[in-house]
Write a protein that holds these residues in place. Structure first.
Motif, PDB file in Angstrom:
ATOM      1  N   VAL A 122      -0.222  11.059 -12.195  1.00 22.95           N
ATOM      2  CA  VAL A 122      -1.555  10.787 -11.647  1.00 22.95           C
ATOM      3  C   VAL A 122      -2.505  11.842 -12.192  1.00 22.95           C
ATOM      4  N   ASP A 139       3.609   9.061  -1.914  1.00 25.77           N
ATOM      5  CA  ASP A 139       4.633   8.068  -2.236  1.00 25.77           C
ATOM      6  C   ASP A 139       4.394   7.449  -3.605  1.00 25.77           C
ATOM      7  N   PHE A 140       3.133   7.246  -3.952  1.00 27.83           N
ATOM      8  CA  PHE A 140       2.806   6.701  -5.266  1.00 27.83           C
ATOM      9  C   PHE A 140       3.301   7.641  -6.371  1.00 27.83           C
ATOM     10  N   ARG A 141       3.117   8.939  -6.164  1.00 25.61           N
ATOM     11  CA  ARG A 141       3.614   9.917  -7.147  1.00 25.61           C
ATOM     12  C   ARG A 141       5.141   9.855  -7.263  1.00 25.61           C
ATOM     13  N   CYS A 193       0.840  -1.190   0.000  1.00 24.84           N
ATOM     14  CA  CYS A 193       0.000   0.000   0.000  1.00 24.84           C
ATOM     15  C   CYS A 193       0.882   1.250   0.000  1.00 24.84           C
ATOM     16  N   TYR A 194       0.537   2.185  -0.848  1.00 33.93           N
ATOM     17  CA  TYR A 194       1.267   3.445  -0.929  1.00 33.93           C
ATOM     18  C   TYR A 194       0.298   4.595  -0.718  1.00 33.93           C
ATOM     19  N   ASN A 195       0.706   5.578   0.050  1.00 32.27           N
ATOM     20  CA  ASN A 195      -0.124   6.769   0.123  1.00 32.27           C
ATOM     21  C   ASN A 195       0.082   7.531  -1.194  1.00 32.27           C
ATOM     22  N   PRO A 196      -0.829   8.418  -1.544  1.00 40.73           N
ATOM     23  CA  PRO A 196      -0.739   9.102  -2.839  1.00 40.73           C
ATOM     24  C   PRO A 196       0.585   9.833  -3.077  1.00 40.73           C
ATOM     25  N   ALA A 234      -6.184   5.063  -8.643  1.00 43.08           N
ATOM     26  CA  ALA A 234      -5.328   6.101  -9.210  1.00 43.08           C
ATOM     27  C   ALA A 234      -5.399   5.982 -10.725  1.00 43.08           C
ATOM     28  N   LEU A 288       6.949   7.205  -6.848  1.00 38.94           N
ATOM     29  CA  LEU A 288       7.262   5.998  -7.604  1.00 38.94           C
ATOM     30  C   LEU A 288       7.159   6.218  -9.112  1.00 38.94           C
TER      31      LEU A 288
END
Length: 65
Positions: A33, A21-23, A16-19, A61, A25
């Protein structure tokens, strides 16, 4: 029979990634996004502690090149 059942076993791991951290990546991939949705509702701006994303088990996302 026990060996046959074990050979059919599938292991999956999710992360699970918070938004934010996802950005991070996505950096260098050319993807960005476009929007984030929780329960079909768009989450606008940065997700704060009061945001519905922190109470959800998942989010969608939508990415764009």
């Amino acid at each position: 029979r026990g060996d046959a059942i074990e050979s059919m076993a599938i292991t999956q791991k999710i992360r699970c990634y918070n938004p934010a951290d996802f950005r991070l990546l996505l950096e260098g991939t050319g993807l960005r996004v476009e929007r984030i949705e929780v329960g079909g509702e768009e989450v606008s701006g940065e997700a704060t502690s009061g945001s519905p994303i922190w109470k959800a088990w998942s989010y969608l996302a939508v990415l764009k090149l």
